[in-house]
Enzyme design. Structure first.
Site, PDB file in Angstrom:
ATOM      1  N   GLU A  90       0.825  -1.204   0.000  1.00 65.85           N
ATOM      2  CA  GLU A  90       0.000   0.000   0.000  1.00 65.85           C
ATOM      3  C   GLU A  90       0.863   1.259   0.000  1.00 65.85           C
ATOM      4  OE1 GLU A  90      -2.730   0.128   3.220  1.00 65.85           O
ATOM      5  OE2 GLU A  90      -3.770  -1.693   2.595  1.00 65.85           O
ATOM      6  N   CYS A 103       2.815   8.518   1.667  1.00 68.54           N
ATOM      7  CA  CYS A 103       3.087   7.598   2.770  1.00 68.54           C
ATOM      8  C   CYS A 103       3.549   6.286   2.146  1.00 68.54           C
ATOM      9  CB  CYS A 103       1.807   7.419   3.582  1.00 68.54           C
ATOM     10  SG  CYS A 103       1.986   6.254   4.941  1.00 68.54           S
ATOM     11  N   CYS A 110       4.695  -6.880   7.819  1.00 65.52           N
ATOM     12  CA  CYS A 110       5.526  -6.403   8.929  1.00 65.52           C
ATOM     13  C   CYS A 110       5.586  -7.479  10.001  1.00 65.52           C
ATOM     14  CB  CYS A 110       4.924  -5.113   9.512  1.00 65.52           C
ATOM     15  SG  CYS A 110       5.927  -4.372  10.818  1.00 65.52           S
ATOM     16  N   CYS A 114       2.148  -5.219  16.058  1.00 61.44           N
ATOM     17  CA  CYS A 114       1.511  -4.306  17.016  1.00 61.44           C
ATOM     18  C   CYS A 114       0.001  -4.576  16.996  1.00 61.44           C
ATOM     19  CB  CYS A 114       1.803  -2.851  16.654  1.00 61.44           C
ATOM     20  SG  CYS A 114       3.575  -2.476  16.670  1.00 61.44           S
ATOM     21  N   CYS A 117      -2.557  -2.589  14.685  1.00 60.63           N
ATOM     22  CA  CYS A 117      -2.152  -2.303  13.306  1.00 60.63           C
ATOM     23  C   CYS A 117      -2.584  -3.421  12.354  1.00 60.63           C
ATOM     24  CB  CYS A 117      -0.631  -2.135  13.252  1.00 60.63           C
ATOM     25  SG  CYS A 117       0.008  -1.921  11.592  1.00 60.63           S
ATOM     26  N   CYS A 335      -3.394   1.766   7.872  1.00 56.13           N
ATOM     27  CA  CYS A 335      -2.398   1.022   7.123  1.00 56.13           C
ATOM     28  C   CYS A 335      -2.694  -0.479   7.072  1.00 56.13           C
ATOM     29  CB  CYS A 335      -1.070   1.266   7.814  1.00 56.13           C
ATOM     30  SG  CYS A 335       0.226   0.357   7.097  1.00 56.13           S
TER      31      CYS A 335
HETATM   32  N1  SAH Z   1       6.559   0.445  11.694  1.00 59.51           N
HETATM   33  C1  SAH Z   1       6.641   1.873  11.799  1.00 59.51           C
HETATM   34  C2  SAH Z   1       5.984   2.636  10.665  1.00 59.51           C
HETATM   35  C3  SAH Z   1       4.634   2.171  10.169  1.00 59.51           C
HETATM   36  S1  SAH Z   1       3.172   2.580  11.054  1.00 59.51           S
HETATM   37  C4  SAH Z   1       6.089   2.340  13.133  1.00 59.51           C
HETATM   38  O1  SAH Z   1       5.529   1.530  13.850  1.00 59.51           O
HETATM   39  O2  SAH Z   1       6.259   3.499  13.472  1.00 59.51           O
HETATM   40  C5  SAH Z   1       3.065   4.353  11.092  1.00 59.51           C
HETATM   41  C6  SAH Z   1       2.277   4.843  12.313  1.00 59.51           C
HETATM   42  O3  SAH Z   1       0.889   4.460  12.222  1.00 59.51           O
HETATM   43  C7  SAH Z   1       2.805   4.225  13.615  1.00 59.51           C
HETATM   44  O4  SAH Z   1       2.896   5.203  14.607  1.00 59.51           O
HETATM   45  C8  SAH Z   1       1.710   3.221  13.931  1.00 59.51           C
HETATM   46  O5  SAH Z   1       1.679   2.888  15.288  1.00 59.51           O
HETATM   47  C9  SAH Z   1       0.465   3.931  13.469  1.00 59.51           C
HETATM   48  N2  SAH Z   1      -0.711   3.065  13.325  1.00 59.51           N
HETATM   49  C10 SAH Z   1      -0.734   1.734  13.029  1.00 59.51           C
HETATM   50  N3  SAH Z   1      -2.010   1.271  13.035  1.00 59.51           N
HETATM   51  C11 SAH Z   1      -2.793   2.331  13.322  1.00 59.51           C
HETATM   52  C12 SAH Z   1      -4.207   2.495  13.472  1.00 59.51           C
HETATM   53  N4  SAH Z   1      -5.063   1.481  13.325  1.00 59.51           N
HETATM   54  N5  SAH Z   1      -4.668   3.734  13.771  1.00 59.51           N
HETATM   55  C13 SAH Z   1      -3.810   4.783  13.934  1.00 59.51           C
HETATM   56  N6  SAH Z   1      -2.478   4.697  13.794  1.00 59.51           N
HETATM   57  C14 SAH Z   1      -1.966   3.481  13.504  1.00 59.51           C
END
Ligand code: SAH
Length: 349
Positions: A90, A103, A110, A114, A117, A335
């Site tokens: 994406e 972006c 990944c 988390c 995510c 994402c």
């Molecule tokens: N792996 C890296 C970059 C990708 S995610 C990182 O974790 O920073 C980019 C940002 O989007 C991160 O801060 C992540 O925690 C956030 N993010 C992921 N899922 C999300 C969601 N469902 N709602 C809001 N932010 C989210």
């Protein structure tokens, strides 16, 4: 490849060096997708190249194919792109007054998993090569008809697990597409021992560290952080903050912390209070991100009131803070959502 490499490549293929400059112009300024389009190259040479495509990269140019496009009411445009080996990633173009932010993804999937995510739900397929990262910026430029001004590494993947390709991509975006390093942001949830390494490699590879480093903190204490971020068990908050300080000491740049607000879970005044304590004296900026709901989880979006209270409390404690506006919610903005829906056949290819 940059200009010097393309010139060398041309000479290595029995052509005059100026062919390298022509290729550079067609690849970056004109955004050519295939050798056929580069009509300025002698036909015989093109045919000779087409007969021998490079191993493992699809074709000579290495551009992706668009699988799906999703345009939100606010014009935020999400692309699902196909790699040469049939995987999908994406990329999002986010227009705002006078700027266009791309972006980009740094990996297919990944491994960090988390909890909030969508990307993390599918695990890691592989890291992206430098041309696959740059391709995303070219693809957004092509689709939106506008030069991207900003790039954020906040798409799929953990950039610190793909440092060399990410730094090469930043070098290409600045050197070949004319972007400024200051308009680039790299976001990481933290991988043990890699932040000082990133700082040193950045100075070696790019000569200076001017991009913004954003660290996904998401919780004001170890207990809560490891509940949300499984990799935090093995890389405690205090070690992460120590590495952040080392990054700042080596690069001389201040950094920002991202804090996703999950309704009722980490968005209460006591959490803001604890966060202010944790970051006291740390030259940094906090970016609050209201949670974007994903299908797999039942986390709640924070109320607007909770977001505003959190922001004000940090501000009163002299922490520089801003709230990230949610963009393109009607276009699977969180994402990894579009890719997962595509995989399950919920959106047409
Ligand atoms: N792996 C890296 C970059 C990708 S995610 C990182 O974790 O920073 C980019 C940002 O989007 C991160 O801060 C992540 O925690 C956030 N993010 C992921 N899922 C999300 C969601 N469902 N709602 C809001 N932010 C989210």
């Amino acid at each position: 490849m940059g200009l010097a490499e393309l010139e060398q490549w041309a000479v290595g293929h029995g052509q005059a060096a100026f062919r390298g400059r022509q290729l550079h112009d067609w690849l970056y300024a004109k955004g050519a997708r295939s050798l056929d389009e580069i009509s300025v190259l002698p036909k015989g040479f093109r045919q000779q190249l087409l007969a021998h495509p490079p191993a493992g990269a699809g074709d000579w140019i290495g551009r992706s194919r668009e699988l799906h496009r999703s345009v939100a009411r606010d014009a935020t445009t999400k692309l699902l792109l196909s790699t040469h080996d049939g995987l999908s990633i994406e990329t999002v173009g986010i227009p705002a007054e006078g700027r266009l932010t791309v972006c980009v993804s740094s990996q297919v999937g990944c491994p960090m998993a988390c909890s909030f995510c969508a990307t993390g739900k599918g695990g890691l397929q592989r890291s992206l090569a430098v041309h696959e990262i740059v391709d995303q910026v070219l693809s957004v430029r092509e689709v939106m008809g506008e030069r991207p001004s900003h790039v954020v590494f906040m798409g799929m993947g953990e950039p610190l697990l793909n440092i060399e390709a990410v730094l090469d991509a930043i070098d290409c975006l600045c050197g070949d597409l004319g972007m400024a390093q200051r308009q680039i942001t790299l976001s990481t949830v933290g991988v043990a021992h890699t932040l000082p390494q990133l700082a040193e490699r950045t100075l070696q590879r790019l000569g200076r560290a001017q991009f913004t480093l954003a660290v996904s903190l998401h919780a004001p204490n170890q207990q809560l952080r490891q509940e949300l971020i499984p990799t935090a068990h093995a890389y405690p908050l205090q070690s992460l903050l120590e590495d952040c300080r080392r990054y700042v000491a080596i690069t001389g740049r201040r950094l920002s912390f991202e804090y996703i607000l999950l309704g009722g879970l980490n968005d209460q005044p006591r959490h803001a209070e604890e966060l202010a304590q944790l970051l006291r004296g740390f030259q940094s900026h906090v970016n609050l991100i209201p949670y974007n709901p994903i299908a797999e989880e039942s986390f709640q979006r924070p109320t607007p009131r909770a977001v505003e209270d959190f922001r004000q409390l940090l501000q009163r404690r002299h922490i520089a803070v801003s709230v990230r506006a949610s963009r393109g919610l009607d276009a699977d903005a969180a994402c990894g959502q579009l890719r997962r829906r595509h995989a399950t056949g919920l959106v047409a290819g």
